[in-house]
Scaffold this motif. Structure first.
Motif, PDB file in Angstrom:
ATOM      1  N   VAL A 129       1.060  -1.187   0.096  1.00 39.60           N
ATOM      2  CA  VAL A 129       0.021  -0.005   0.081  1.00 39.60           C
ATOM      3  C   VAL A 129       0.895   1.054  -0.213  1.00 39.60           C
ATOM      4  O   VAL A 129       0.884   2.267  -0.735  1.00 39.60           O
ATOM      5  N   ALA A 130       1.839   1.395   0.672  1.00 33.63           N
ATOM      6  CA  ALA A 130       2.787   2.527   0.959  1.00 33.63           C
ATOM      7  C   ALA A 130       3.529   2.711  -0.368  1.00 33.63           C
ATOM      8  O   ALA A 130       3.535   3.793  -0.885  1.00 33.63           O
ATOM      9  N   LEU A 131       3.989   1.765  -1.007  1.00 34.56           N
ATOM     10  CA  LEU A 131       4.701   1.856  -2.120  1.00 34.56           C
ATOM     11  C   LEU A 131       3.836   2.397  -3.223  1.00 34.56           C
ATOM     12  O   LEU A 131       4.184   3.213  -4.239  1.00 34.56           O
ATOM     13  N   ALA A 132       2.733   1.747  -3.395  1.00 33.41           N
ATOM     14  CA  ALA A 132       1.415   2.152  -4.430  1.00 33.41           C
ATOM     15  C   ALA A 132       1.358   3.663  -4.433  1.00 33.41           C
ATOM     16  O   ALA A 132       1.000   4.385  -5.226  1.00 33.41           O
ATOM     17  N   LEU A 133       1.064   4.071  -3.119  1.00 32.62           N
ATOM     18  CA  LEU A 133       0.574   5.435  -2.758  1.00 32.62           C
ATOM     19  C   LEU A 133       1.868   6.312  -3.304  1.00 32.62           C
ATOM     20  O   LEU A 133       1.612   7.531  -3.677  1.00 32.62           O
ATOM     21  N   GLN A 134       3.231   6.189  -2.896  1.00 35.16           N
ATOM     22  CA  GLN A 134       4.469   6.736  -3.122  1.00 35.16           C
ATOM     23  C   GLN A 134       4.630   6.907  -4.599  1.00 35.16           C
ATOM     24  O   GLN A 134       4.881   8.012  -5.146  1.00 35.16           O
ATOM     25  N   HIS A 135       4.354   5.797  -5.332  1.00 34.43           N
ATOM     26  CA  HIS A 135       4.547   5.734  -6.928  1.00 34.43           C
ATOM     27  C   HIS A 135       3.587   6.737  -7.416  1.00 34.43           C
ATOM     28  O   HIS A 135       3.975   7.299  -8.645  1.00 34.43           O
ATOM     29  N   GLN A 136       2.104   6.748  -6.885  1.00 32.86           N
ATOM     30  CA  GLN A 136       1.273   7.525  -7.828  1.00 32.86           C
ATOM     31  C   GLN A 136       1.237   8.931  -7.178  1.00 32.86           C
ATOM     32  O   GLN A 136       0.704   9.705  -7.795  1.00 32.86           O
ATOM     33  N   ARG A 137       1.747   9.092  -5.953  1.00 28.63           N
ATOM     34  CA  ARG A 137       1.768  10.603  -5.443  1.00 28.63           C
ATOM     35  C   ARG A 137       3.322  10.933  -5.177  1.00 28.63           C
ATOM     36  O   ARG A 137       3.777  10.772  -4.015  1.00 28.63           O
TER      37      ARG A 137
END
Length: 215
Positions: A129-137
């Motif tokens: 979850v953290a990595l997906a959010l960082q990747h998108q934002r």
């Protein structure tokens, strides 16, 4: 002369079908045994008459056995795709579920692009979850915490490999991370200790699944 029986790609898939293995699982495991990209299922169709060598047959047999014993495909291949990222996963962390992508979608709706918001992911596991959010934002500052040092090692390695600046912190919930945060996300353990579904999840870390008698 080798004594092993020659197996073609098509024969391997028929073998898996005869063992009631899900077709997609069989295809991914066969691609893994053949050292082909896991998403390239068209390759199997184009090479269905190709015969596996001894080493490939051995890898296929082992993968098949592990899957039939209930081990998740992601642990056998060591990889799982999540929200457009390929994560390394193993038995130290929960196998990321496609359902959890909904949590990422909700969080993205609350996080306008370009804002340097502080985001916290509690119980990060593989870091999905953290990595997906960082990747998108990319402007967000994402911190990922887990109480398991083993899980955090997986998340940290994923962040490094994907070159995403997520900060990984060993912490029991928010103990070691002073706020404030604009957004906190979590996919916490929520299964009750006696839940009958746990029997099918014995390969996954229990601490990531259960949280006491009432879940």
């Amino acid at each position: 002369m080798s004594s092993h029986t020659s197996l073609s790609v098509a024969a391997c898939l028929r073998q898996a079908q005869g063992l009631d293995l899900a077709r997609l699982d069989a295809q991914i495991l066969l691609l893994h045994a053949l050292a082909q990209p896991l998403h390239d299922r068209a390759w199997l169709l184009a090479h269905d008459t190709e015969v596996l060598n001894e080493a490939q047959q051995h890898r296929w047999g082992q993968a098949l056995q592990r899957r039939l014993q209930g081990e998740p495909v992601a642990y056998i291949t060591g990889r799982k795709d999540f929200f457009g990222l390929t994560l390394a996963v193993d038995a130290r962390v929960l196998d990321p579920r496609p359902d959890t992508e909904i949590l990422v979608e909700w969080a993205l709706e609350l996080l306008p692009a370009g804002q340097p918001a502080r985001v916290l992911d509690l119980g990060t596991g593989s870091g999905a979850v953290a990595l997906a959010l960082q990747h998108q934002r990319t402007a967000a500052q994402v911190t990922a915490v887990d109480a398991s040092a083993d899980a955090l090692a997986v998340a940290s390695a994923n962040a490094q490999r994907l070159n995403l600046p997520v900060q990984c912190v060993l912490s029991h919930w928010m103990d070691a991370v002073p706020g404030p945060f604009e957004l906190i996300v979590a996919n916490p353990p929520y299964v009750a200790e006696g839940d009958p579904h746990l029997a099918a999840l014995t390969h996954e870390p229990l601490s990531a699944l259960t949280s006491g008698a009432d879940g």
